[in-house]
Write an enzyme that holds these catalytic residues in place. Sequence first.
Site, mmCIF file in Angstrom:
data_model
loop_
_atom_site.group_PDB
_atom_site.id
_atom_site.type_symbol
_atom_site.label_atom_id
_atom_site.label_comp_id
_atom_site.label_asym_id
_atom_site.label_seq_id
_atom_site.Cartn_x
_atom_site.Cartn_y
_atom_site.Cartn_z
ATOM 1 N N HIS A 132 0.817 -1.210 0.000
ATOM 2 C CA HIS A 132 0.000 0.000 0.000
ATOM 3 C C HIS A 132 0.854 1.266 0.000
ATOM 4 O O HIS A 132 0.408 2.317 -0.466
ATOM 5 C CB HIS A 132 -0.951 -0.015 1.187
ATOM 6 N N HIS A 311 -2.192 -12.609 -2.751
ATOM 7 C CA HIS A 311 -3.255 -13.347 -2.066
ATOM 8 C C HIS A 311 -2.863 -14.773 -1.716
ATOM 9 O O HIS A 311 -3.688 -15.531 -1.191
ATOM 10 C CB HIS A 311 -4.517 -13.323 -2.919
#
Length: 792
Positions: A132, A311
């Site tokens: 992020h 993921h």
Amino acid sequence: MSENSTTSSNGDPDHRGAGHGGADHRDADGTDTCSFHMAGSLPAGGDHLGGSFGQSPTLEAWYPQRLRVELLHRNGVDADPLGPDFDYAAAFATIDLEELKRDIKTLLTTSVDWWPADYGNYGPQMIRMAWHAAGTYRIADGRGGAGTAMQRFAPIGSWWDNGNTDKSRRLLQPIKHKYGNALSWADLMVLTGNCSLELMGLPTYGFGGGRLDAWEPDDGTWWGPEVWDPHAVTSMDEMVSRDERWHGQNGDADYDLQSPLAASHQALIYVNPEGPYANGDPLGSARDIRITFTRMAMNDEETVALIAGGHAFGKSHGMVPAAKIGPSPELAPIESMGLGWHNPQGAGNGKDTSTNGIEGSWTQDPTRWDNSYLENLFGHEWEQTRSPAGALQWTPVDADAPRTPDAHVPGETHALMMMTSDLALKVDPAYREVCERFLADFDLFTTAFSKAWYKLTHRDMGPKHRYLGPETTISDELLWQDPLPDATGAPLGEADLDTLRQAVRDTGISASDLVVTAYSAASTYRDSDKRGGANGGRIALAPQKDWPVNRRTVPVVEALRGVQADFARGGGHVSLADLVVLAGCVGVEDAARAAGVEVTVPFTPGRVDATQEQTDVEMFEWLRPVADGFRNHVSERFADFAPGVAPEAVFLDRANLMTLTAPEWTVLTGGLRVLGANWDGSSTGVLTDRVGALTTDFFVNLTDTDLVWTKTDDTETTFTGTVQGTGEERWTASRADLLFGSNAQLRSIVDAYAGSDGHERFVRDFVAAWDKVMMLDRYDVKGHRRYGPMAA
């Protein structure tokens, strides 16, 4: 997309932005405070924010059209506790990188009570933190990215998508304090992401240190047009329903994001994991993913690798409805000590954690690098369900599907989870093709994810000259790094430079054409991601040589090639990149002499020429200016690129990207005008009868009190200066010209040069600003000092 990569959430009124400014730099009354976007409405007056200390109306609230020139002076030496002489490269070199990595990996598996690690491993949440930090990068203007650790500050640190990243950084504080200023927060965050991947089995591609921390928030970057108040919005749906950043409807041919934006919605990093506007549509999600990841400089293969790779680790958290979660760090009470998003349920962490509202994991072993994410995605059918927090997600249809362990309760298991943005990879034909290749070849997938992660976390660092440490993979030539060849031939000496200066003069090219060519080459630089500049000689390569704004440079470059060839026949070697800059310096010297001032313009040789094969045409096209006030240029695509934005706002943005101060911005513009450096050779804004002489005529005539300026038509882009009383038309000018007379801060600088004693100061200051622009991209000699004579 996910908590490990591109998180989003259902809404909450208390943690949507950074205080009263919010994530789009608006005051509590909704007034825009960003320099780039000039919209806004004038408040009725009075102390409309309550009259308490620090809550008086800002200048932007009172005068929303005011250009925020002061943004050029942010993050300067006065804000930096390390001072102008701190050499980060020298400090970083004292670190034993292997010891540092051991310290990080020990921390990753040492769970603390105040924020217990999922599965006993902080790796997944640290990957999300680093992702992020880097994922804010956008190719349109190079802003965002991990390079200055801006995640520590408002507004980014309080975006809903960054929920609980404050905990990750606080966990790293002991390591930061141990290594002190030799290790920037920006480097620590990215390196921790790498260590997390390595700890869980991924062979990383490399790590380059060298990121310099910022010391104050960035309130000049425009993150979006949405009007919203973090205190009043009650849900994600309400927030994004007023989204103004998209053109067209999802699925239409004209569906696209407003430039320079990259994230799909305000306060997100990429896209809403529940689908566009939380609608659960995987194909619509795929369209959003492709647009946002492309805007962040990733192709389809890199996009799939990043999502599928990210993921493979960790879980998403959605045990508590967003309405119950406390305010973001920027809105939290003072005793919170910079931590936000307080969770009142149970322990407030561990099994009760809530971040983006989606709950569960994608794999059977969330702390091991394997291919089970893709195996699960394609091996099962999925049906929509809801998380405990109410967020839309997907679970396997078949009851015998594998299960994932609980992150904190031994022996307990749960159904696997997928997000709408995960299903997007399955339904989109191009993404599905990449997934199938990765499913068939795990080694290919491993390499693709490792290289995509390296690109993600290093994309904004600029040339490899800036990379520090033993894991930099300097030997590799990656096209996204804008590679340059090694220098060849003997360094240019003073005798060589004198020969070349005379050869340039012998061409008969005007000072105006020499100056505009060198400026056009150097001014592509942007400090946001350290791309562009004169080094590489790409002014002679596609796409830059074909830009309409550069049409004056084409014959000049060809003539300089002749000078280069003649010099080579005499046994010398000079790069075209060096020759273009040297020729510009010759033009400035001759222009100063024509104005009665003898001056030597500094020149630092050492530039090299890139090849066309070393130039990513598609990525360099993003450097093409839609408006350049320095050359009095506004392109035909300006209205589409920046609807509702005044050209002078983009002019300020360009000066900001070039790290110019307000005086440097002013003196460069005034000098380029009298030198006749308009992109098309027009007389607009030239304001002198002595074109080609480095005079102060632009400033003197701009502030002539006998003149009255009137717009030529309703577009308010061109103006005529007429003499009061006689009506004689004296000059024409653009908004970029009149700005220096209409803006109070800029006019005060103009006055310093327009007076009778201002000429020599002007020439001296123009030469200094010119040299700065020519050296903006010279990290091969500038090093890692933020300030000082060689630091832009």
